[in-house]
Structure formats: C-alpha cells, structure tokens
Motif scaffolding. Structure first.
Motif, PDB file in Angstrom:
ATOM      1  N   LYS A 100       0.912  -1.347   0.115  1.00  0.00           N
ATOM      2  CA  LYS A 100      -0.069   0.110   0.218  1.00  0.00           C
ATOM      3  C   LYS A 100       1.100   1.345  -0.266  1.00  0.00           C
ATOM      4  N   ALA A 101       0.833   1.660  -0.724  1.00  0.00           N
ATOM      5  CA  ALA A 101       1.102   3.992  -0.783  1.00  0.00           C
ATOM      6  C   ALA A 101       0.410   4.999  -0.283  1.00  0.00           C
ATOM      7  N   ILE A 102       0.327   6.169   0.070  1.00  0.00           N
ATOM      8  CA  ILE A 102       0.271   6.834   0.642  1.00  0.00           C
ATOM      9  C   ILE A 102       0.737   8.610   0.304  1.00  0.00           C
ATOM     10  N   VAL A 103       0.164   9.282   0.192  1.00  0.00           N
ATOM     11  CA  VAL A 103       0.661  10.712  -0.716  1.00  0.00           C
ATOM     12  C   VAL A 103       0.255  11.655   0.705  1.00  0.00           C
ATOM     13  N   SER A 104       1.181  11.769   1.381  1.00  0.00           N
ATOM     14  CA  SER A 104       0.505  13.348   1.663  1.00  0.00           C
ATOM     15  C   SER A 104       1.469  14.680   2.109  1.00  0.00           C
ATOM     16  N   PRO A 105       0.276  15.626   1.181  1.00  0.00           N
ATOM     17  CA  PRO A 105       1.301  16.992   1.389  1.00  0.00           C
ATOM     18  C   PRO A 105       0.586  18.084   2.805  1.00  0.00           C
ATOM     19  N   LYS A 106       1.836  19.190   2.747  1.00  0.00           N
ATOM     20  CA  LYS A 106       1.571  19.501   3.879  1.00  0.00           C
ATOM     21  C   LYS A 106       1.795  20.915   2.980  1.00  0.00           C
ATOM     22  N   LEU A 107       0.496  21.948   4.205  1.00  0.00           N
ATOM     23  CA  LEU A 107       0.935  23.847   3.403  1.00  0.00           C
ATOM     24  C   LEU A 107       1.152  24.684   5.120  1.00  0.00           C
ATOM     25  N   ASN A 108       2.386  25.214   4.850  1.00  0.00           N
ATOM     26  CA  ASN A 108       1.798  26.408   5.934  1.00  0.00           C
ATOM     27  C   ASN A 108       2.337  26.947   5.895  1.00  0.00           C
ATOM     28  N   PHE A 109       1.992  28.563   6.508  1.00  0.00           N
ATOM     29  CA  PHE A 109       1.495  30.340   6.656  1.00  0.00           C
ATOM     30  C   PHE A 109       2.047  30.573   7.577  1.00  0.00           C
ATOM     31  N   LEU A 110       3.483  31.323   7.602  1.00  0.00           N
ATOM     32  CA  LEU A 110       3.364  32.359   9.436  1.00  0.00           C
ATOM     33  C   LEU A 110       4.392  33.090   9.039  1.00  0.00           C
ATOM     34  N   TYR A 111       3.081  34.528   9.723  1.00  0.00           N
ATOM     35  CA  TYR A 111       3.957  36.144   9.046  1.00  0.00           C
ATOM     36  C   TYR A 111       3.830  36.043  10.493  1.00  0.00           C
ATOM     37  N   THR A 112       5.430  36.896  10.321  1.00  0.00           N
ATOM     38  CA  THR A 112       5.899  37.438  11.836  1.00  0.00           C
ATOM     39  C   THR A 112       6.530  38.823  11.650  1.00  0.00           C
ATOM     40  N   GLN A 113       5.249  38.948  12.593  1.00  0.00           N
ATOM     41  CA  GLN A 113       4.558  41.245  12.287  1.00  0.00           C
ATOM     42  C   GLN A 113       5.602  41.916  12.971  1.00  0.00           C
ATOM     43  N   ASN A 114       6.429  40.985  14.101  1.00  0.00           N
ATOM     44  CA  ASN A 114       7.877  41.730  14.832  1.00  0.00           C
ATOM     45  C   ASN A 114       8.037  40.663  15.542  1.00  0.00           C
ATOM     46  N   GLU A 115       9.437  40.950  16.365  1.00  0.00           N
ATOM     47  CA  GLU A 115       9.724  40.542  17.666  1.00  0.00           C
ATOM     48  C   GLU A 115       8.712  39.743  18.577  1.00  0.00           C
ATOM     49  N   LYS A 116       7.113  40.361  18.251  1.00  0.00           N
ATOM     50  CA  LYS A 116       6.466  40.132  19.696  1.00  0.00           C
ATOM     51  C   LYS A 116       5.536  39.417  19.065  1.00  0.00           C
ATOM     52  N   LEU A 117       5.116  38.999  17.940  1.00  0.00           N
ATOM     53  CA  LEU A 117       4.122  38.400  17.305  1.00  0.00           C
ATOM     54  C   LEU A 117       4.251  38.182  15.925  1.00  0.00           C
ATOM     55  N   ASN A 118       3.926  36.767  15.988  1.00  0.00           N
ATOM     56  CA  ASN A 118       3.240  36.063  14.335  1.00  0.00           C
ATOM     57  C   ASN A 118       1.785  35.822  14.847  1.00  0.00           C
ATOM     58  N   TYR A 119       1.905  35.249  13.710  1.00  0.00           N
ATOM     59  CA  TYR A 119       0.980  34.104  13.327  1.00  0.00           C
ATOM     60  C   TYR A 119       0.493  33.904  12.446  1.00  0.00           C
ATOM     61  N   PHE A 120       0.458  31.908  12.770  1.00  0.00           N
ATOM     62  CA  PHE A 120       0.525  30.505  11.592  1.00  0.00           C
ATOM     63  C   PHE A 120      -1.117  29.967  11.204  1.00  0.00           C
ATOM     64  N   LEU A 121      -0.733  29.474  10.113  1.00  0.00           N
ATOM     65  CA  LEU A 121      -1.594  28.582   9.507  1.00  0.00           C
ATOM     66  C   LEU A 121      -1.195  27.084   9.020  1.00  0.00           C
ATOM     67  N   LYS A 122      -1.270  25.972   9.555  1.00  0.00           N
ATOM     68  CA  LYS A 122      -0.356  24.876   9.367  1.00  0.00           C
ATOM     69  C   LYS A 122      -1.376  23.517   8.837  1.00  0.00           C
ATOM     70  N   LEU A 123      -1.566  22.950   7.624  1.00  0.00           N
ATOM     71  CA  LEU A 123      -2.200  22.395   6.736  1.00  0.00           C
ATOM     72  C   LEU A 123      -1.767  21.045   6.610  1.00  0.00           C
ATOM     73  N   GLY A 124      -2.571  20.046   6.893  1.00  0.00           N
ATOM     74  CA  GLY A 124      -1.821  18.661   6.129  1.00  0.00           C
ATOM     75  C   GLY A 124      -2.409  18.001   6.609  1.00  0.00           C
ATOM     76  N   LYS A 125      -1.851  16.747   6.067  1.00  0.00           N
ATOM     77  CA  LYS A 125      -2.739  15.311   6.198  1.00  0.00           C
ATOM     78  C   LYS A 125      -1.199  13.908   6.680  1.00  0.00           C
ATOM     79  N   GLY A 126      -1.653  13.811   7.591  1.00  0.00           N
ATOM     80  CA  GLY A 126      -1.371  12.729   8.128  1.00  0.00           C
ATOM     81  C   GLY A 126      -1.857  11.486   8.102  1.00  0.00           C
ATOM     82  N   PHE A 127      -1.229  10.474   8.657  1.00  0.00           N
ATOM     83  CA  PHE A 127      -1.508   8.976   8.977  1.00  0.00           C
ATOM     84  C   PHE A 127      -0.991   7.745  10.020  1.00  0.00           C
ATOM     85  N   HIS A 128      -1.268   6.808   9.814  1.00  0.00           N
ATOM     86  CA  HIS A 128      -0.664   5.748  10.735  1.00  0.00           C
ATOM     87  C   HIS A 128      -1.123   4.641  10.073  1.00  0.00           C
TER      88      HIS A 128
END
Length: 734
Positions: free
Chosen positions: A490-518
């Motif tokens: 059996k085979a499986i493909v797992s895509p990932k896509l992540n975004f990080l916005y660093t406003q300054n040295e005091k604040l950042n925002y992130f959005l993480k998207l991904g497919k996993g499995f066991h």
C-alpha cells in the motif's frame, strides 16, 4: 593599462567583500559553547557556533563591530582590530525571558521547550513526555510497560497516534505484540537528553508513520561539560543511581558514557520487584572539512511484577484495597539494544546532507489479566504477549539554501521490522501455555521519500511539501496447518502547506495544513486484504505566538482534525475491530511568565471536543478522549544555590463509553522538588503527590468476572496513581 587598473580595483573590492573572521566561544571554565549567535552589526551577516564553540563569520573585516549573544549569558560587543582568530569568553547570567524573541520559525513550540528545559530540567523518565504541553501519560503495569499517552483528544494507547524518535531513531513499534505503535521510552537516560523537538499535528514532511496527533523527537547530548554521579533513594524501597563520565573533550571530538540503575517495590500491596538497567555511550566529532559525525550505542533491560487494573467493585466492597490486586502474577520483561550513526556532510556554506542509520534488537514479554475469570472460570484469563524483533533503517536529507528567499529539502529512507514469534497465548502462572490465540512472524517494510520548499519574503514564510510512503506487509501464520506467507502492499501521499506571518519580534501568526496517517497492524492488513489499512488524517492549526510584555510569552491555537475509517487490531484479544470516521477540534493555550530573575510561572491548558461522525448524537463520544487538561507551576532557579518547582497537573472527567453514561474520573495532582547546590555537591528532594491525593492513573470500562461471581460485570477498572512519594537525591559533579 586602464583595463588592468579597473581589474585590480575589482579584485581588491571583491577580496575586501569576501573577507571573513573565525573564532571560538567558551564559557568561564573554558568549555566550548554551541549555538552562540555572532552578528556583524555593519554587514548584518551572522553565524552560529558549532558543538566545538567554533564559528566563521562571512563579510567581516577589521573595524566592524560584532555582537555575541546566547540565552543565559551576558551579551558582548567588540570591535575587530584585525582578522586574526578570535577567542571569546562569555559570562553566565540569570536566564531572562525578555531575551527570547519571536522569530519566523514554524516550530516555535521548540522555543517553549527550550524555556521549560532551562527552568525545569528533566528529573525522571516520566518527565520526558510530559515536557510536551497538553500531553498526559498513564502507567498501568508496574513501571516497566510503556506509558499510555493522551494528546489532542486521542487515547494514543502506547503510541498509535504520536510519532516518537530518539536521535532520529524510531521508538514506535509497528505490529507490536501489545498494540500498534507501542513506544517504550525507558531506554533513554533522562540526564543525557539535550533538547526536545516537538509539534502537534501532521504538518512536516520529514515526519511520517504515526504522526496524527503530533510528534516528539528527543536529541541526546553530543558531549558533556562535566562528569557526575547521583544517588536517589526513597519510599517503597526505591533506589536509583546515574553516572555520566566525560571520556573525551577535545577541540573536535567528544565522548561520554552514561549508566543508570533503578529498583523499587512500588506503592502497591503486592511488591513490584521492578528493576531497570540502562547503558549509553556516544562519540561525536567534527572533521576538518566541516562534516559532523555522531555514533551512539545503548543497551536497556527491565523486568517487573504488576498489580494490573482492578475493578471498582472489589475496592468498594473491601475485597482489596485501592492499591490491591486481583492477579498479582502480572508483569514482564523487556530489553532493547541500539546502534545509531548520524552523519552531517557539509557540501558548501548553503548545502548540507544529513544522514542517519540504525539497527535495534528488541525483546518483549508481558503477562496481563484484564478480565480475571470471565473466559476461563477455572484457570483465569491471564495472557502472554511476546515478540523478538530486529529493526534496521536509514534516512538521508539534502538541504540547500537556494537564495535568500528559497530553501529546498529532499529526503528518503527505509525501515524494516523483522518480528518473529509474535505471540498471544492464554497462560497459567506465567509458566504454562494453555492455548495459543495467535502466533506468527511479521515482516514489514516502509520506504519513503519527501520534499519541501520554503519561501521567505518580507514578513512571510510559506512552506509546502509532499511525502510519499510505500509499505509492504508480510505475515506468516504459524498456527495455520500449511505454510502461508501472506503479503499486501500500500502507498499513501501526504501533502503539507504552512503559512507564517511574523509581524515583529513580539508577534507572529501561523496557519498549518496537513495530511497525516498511521499504519495499521500487519495482521489487520492481511485480514482486510489491504483495504482501508492506512487511515488518513486531515488537520489544520490557526494560532499565534505573542510576547505582550518583555517577560511574558503566550502561544495559542485553535485546531481541527478529521480521521477516516480505520480498522484496529486488539492485541489483547487477537481480533480486528472497525472504527468509523471521527473529528476532533479544540483550543491550546500556553503561558510563560518570569516574575523575577529567579521565579517563573508557566501554564498550559487544552480543550478538545472529540466525536464519532457516523454515530447518532448522544452516542458519538470517543471513549477516554481527554476533554480538559491543565498543567501549571512555579519554578525557582538559582536563588543563592536553591532551585526547585511546585507543579500541578489536572485531567478532567472524560467519557468511558460511547454514550457518556460512564465517566473516567479526573484527577488533580501536585508534585514538588527542591535542591541546593554548594560547589560541586547538590542535595535535593523530589516529592510526588504532596497532598497524598487518592487517584486513578489509568481507567478502562471493562467486562470482567471475579472468582466468586456467577455473572460478569462491566464497570471501571483502574490502576492506582502514586500516593505521597518522597525521594532524597545526592549528586556530585567534577
């Protein structure tokens, strides 16, 4: 002539621009410091020291000003008078949270891990996994069995839904005799751990099988600053000793040996007779060309007796105590020997190839009795689970910084598990096999490859990647009348896509998207003819890391996780049970605050809503899925020689069955530790459960029958948590 002048000026200007400076950074004891940041304030170039304290800083010339900084040390500034080799000495100072900055790092939880490590060093093997915010563990077999793990609404059993590694070597055991993904971390000596790499969710391409709720990677120290020996003794005939010997500490080479021995009778009415021995050696070196090598060898052996899980009714009617046993013949033994090689090849300043290879020899034998006299009213229901496993594998990753904006990674690897005589049998007094329920040989191979691309522009970091896993499952049923070696792929493909916005040295925002499995147990794969045997998960995290005040850090996320249909192999019964689609969503919140130079407060809270999708409302609860968890504590660090902490962990009530009619009761436990260091000697006290709360560490809704009962009863069965437990520690460093 004019052409020659222009050419000469060009060569001179290029030479000036290409100048660099090298050096070494040590502490006050002339020991090299790694991960020191050296910045050129003029050219903005920077470099970090390696494990030998050495660095090379490009685009640097005489007259430039350098800034040298590292957490826990006073920041220095110096002006270069020449390009000669630099020797820099840094002075230690109290750890200051105000020096921690928010960076464009998708794995910002690693920063939280470094903070916790700084103010709360690991003191025992139980603390290893508890360093992951929101992760709870439960021990229910005398201390020798792998802990039960809870994270993000998953009862991960002993590791089914969390990927665990040590120095890149997998801890999870596929198609294990007791349960899929079984992860026994007791072969790690806590004092050898240098840092923990972890994250929640399945958002990184280099993490594959079992990465659904998250992953945890432990990395051991490459070398020691000092040698040490410690002795720990306390209640319940508990004794532990750990020795770390600094064998080699040269300019480019390090070697050390660590050994641990532990024994205890435990706090149960029936002595646990637990003992464990750990041996670990590691050699690391840096070649003249910049390549790095690390070689480690370890051996672990443990054996124990256990009181197992006991029914509420036997405690309530006075048949046994809260710490009693129905079958005190439970227990087992296990061992693991590892050989691990890591090699980091430096191709050029922007290109590295990191490779690792390992081989492990693993043995396991466990005796349990969950149902007492339900199936066999005469001999009882004791079972034996046993296996003999060899694991080999390797992984290699090509990492290149293409430009200032682009970074590319390409990796590949293999893992093979050859597991012979995987046994589930009905036994009597650990001696007699009454009936074989399952017996066979498992051979499972996982081939994988992955690639990722980072794009950095301004305040944005975008990371995308793709992973491909290929599995071959093989099973030989030794109970079959004729030889059959059944295989499925059996085979499986797992895509990932992540975004990080660093406003300054005091604040950042992130959005993480991904497919996993066991992966599922090989016996499930064969039974299901390869259908629906790599259950996928789809997840998303949206959150922020915020430093509202110089000495305060907040990290928070809202998340969602969807799991498709899967089949589960129940190792205790040798049966396959289907499980439908599920969804989990929740909130994670972390808080770190430094009240003074020596007093710290940290808190982590999680809320999870976990439900089965295909079941009717009210009958869609996921048994044993945590709902509310909270850990909070105060830590004291280096106050006139004193350090210590007081920490509370809370796990709320949770459903024990699908309609929530039976609850697994929660608990709130507080632990305390304090130590005092004078010169080379440290004296300390560790106390578990300082308020002596009576609690249930693990709980299961189980149908069982006692020897004097006619009909079976379904109710909560539990393993008692530790009562007040004090231990004295003495440590000497040289």
């Amino acid at each position: 002539m004019r052409l020659l002048v222009v050419l000469g000026i060009f060569i001179l200007s290029f030479s000036a621009k290409a100048q660099s400076v090298s050096g070494v950074v040590n502490n006050a004891n002339i020991k090299p410091l790694s991960d020191v940041l050296i910045r050129n304030l003029a050219s903005k170039s920077h470099a970090h020291t390696d494990i030998n304290g050495k660095f090379t800083l490009e685009e640097t010339k005489a007259g430039d000003s350098l800034q040298i900084s590292k957490q826990g040390f006073s920041t220095q500034k110096l002006k270069l008078s020449s390009s000669d080799f630099l020797s820099i000495q840094m002075e230690e100072k109290p750890f200051l949270l105000e020096e921690v900055t928010i960076t464009n790092n998708l794995k910002y939880l690693n920063t939280i891990s470094k903070i916790d490590f700084e103010i709360q060093p690991i003191s025992n093997s139980q603390d290893l996994l508890r360093k992951v915010p929101g992760l709870f563990i439960g021990q229910h077999a005398g201390g020798g069995k792998a802990e039960q793990i809870f994270l993000r609404g998953f009862d991960c059993d002993h590791g089914t839904d969390i990927n665990i590694t040590v120095d890149g070597m997998p801890v999870n055991m596929v198609s294990h005799a007791h349960g899929q993904g079984y992860s026994d971390l007791h072969f790690v000596i806590p004092e050898t751990v240098d840092n923990i790499d972890f994250d929640k969710g399945a958002y990184f391409v280099d993490k594959g099988d079992f990465t659904t709720a998250g992953y945890v990677g432990f990395n051991t120290k490459n070398g020691l600053q000092n040698s040490s020996i410690s002795f720990e003794g306390g209640q319940f005939d508990t004794f532990r000793t750990v020795a770390l010997f600094n064998l080699l500490n040269k300019e480019n080479q390090f070697a050390y040996f660590a050994g641990e021995y532990m024994m205890t009778d435990g706090y149960f009415d029936a002595p646990q007779n637990f003992n464990r021995i750990n041996l670990f050696g590691k050699y690391s070196a840096k070649m003249n060309n910049g390549d790095k090598l690390a070689l480690s060898v370890s051996h672990f052996k443990s054996q124990w007796d256990a009181s197992g899980q006991i029914p509420d009714r036997a405690v309530n009617d006075g048949t046994i105590s809260h710490y009693g046993a129905i079958d005190s013949n439970e227990g087992g033994n296990t061992s693991r020997t590892n050989f691990n090689l890591q090699y980091d090849a430096k191709i050029d300043q922007n290109t590295h190839i990191k490779s690792s290879a390992f081989i492990s020899k693993y043995d396991f034998e466990l005796y349990s009795n969950f149902t007492f006299f339900l199936n066999d009213p005469v001999n009882g229901d004791q079972i034996k689970q046993k296996e003999n496993r060899t694991i080999v594998g390797f992984q290699s990753e090509y990492d290149q910084k293409l430009t200032e904006k682009w970074r590319f990674k390409l990796g590949a690897g293999l893992r093979n598990d050859n597991n012979t005589d995987v046994e589930l049998s009905h036994t009597l007094n650990r001696e007699t096999v009454l009936d074989y329920l399952s017996l066979g040989n498992v051979n499972q191979t996982n081939l994988f490859t992955y690639s990722s691309l980072d794009f950095v522009s301004g305040k944005w970091l975008i990371n995308g990647g793709l992973r491909l896993d290929y599995f071959k499952f093989g099973y030989e049923d030794q109970l079959a009348s004729t030889y059959t070696n059944q295989t499925q792929t059996k085979a499986i493909v797992s895509p990932k896509l992540n975004f990080l916005y660093t406003q300054n040295e005091k604040l950042n925002y992130f959005l993480k998207l991904g497919k996993g499995f066991h992966s599922n147990d090989t016996r499930v794969v064969i039974a299901q003819m390869g259908e629906k045997i790599l259950p996928e998960t789809y997840g998303a995290d949206l959150g922020l890391n915020w430093k509202p005040f110089p000495r305060m850090i907040i990290n928070s996320a809202i998340w969602y996780l969807y799991v498709v249909q899967e089949f589960v192999y129940v190792g205790d019964e040798a049966v396959v049970e289907p499980s439908g689609k599920t969804q989990r969503k929740g909130v994670d919140f972390g808080f770190r605050y430094q009240l003074t130079n020596w007093l710290f407060w940290n808190t982590d809270y999680t809320y999870t809503h976990a439900r089965a999708i295909d079941e009717p409302k009210g009958n869609d609860y996921l048994p044993l899925a945590p709902v509310n968890t909270l850990t909070s504590g105060l830590s004291l660090k280096d106050l006139k020689g004193f350090s210590g902490s007081i920490r509370t962990r809370f796990l709320g009530d949770r459903p024990a069955n699908e309609d929530n009619s039976v609850l697994a009761k929660g608990y709130c436990i507080t632990d305390f530790s304090v130590n005092y260091q004078i010169k080379k000697v440290t004296i300390g006290v560790n106390i578990d459960n300082i308020f002596n709360t009576k609690w249930k560490e693990t709980q299961f809704l189980t149908e069982s029958r006692l020897v004097n009962e006619t009909n079976p009863v379904e109710e909560i069965h539990f393993t008692a948590g530790t009562p007040f437990n004090a231990r004295l520690i003495l440590k000497y460093i040289w």
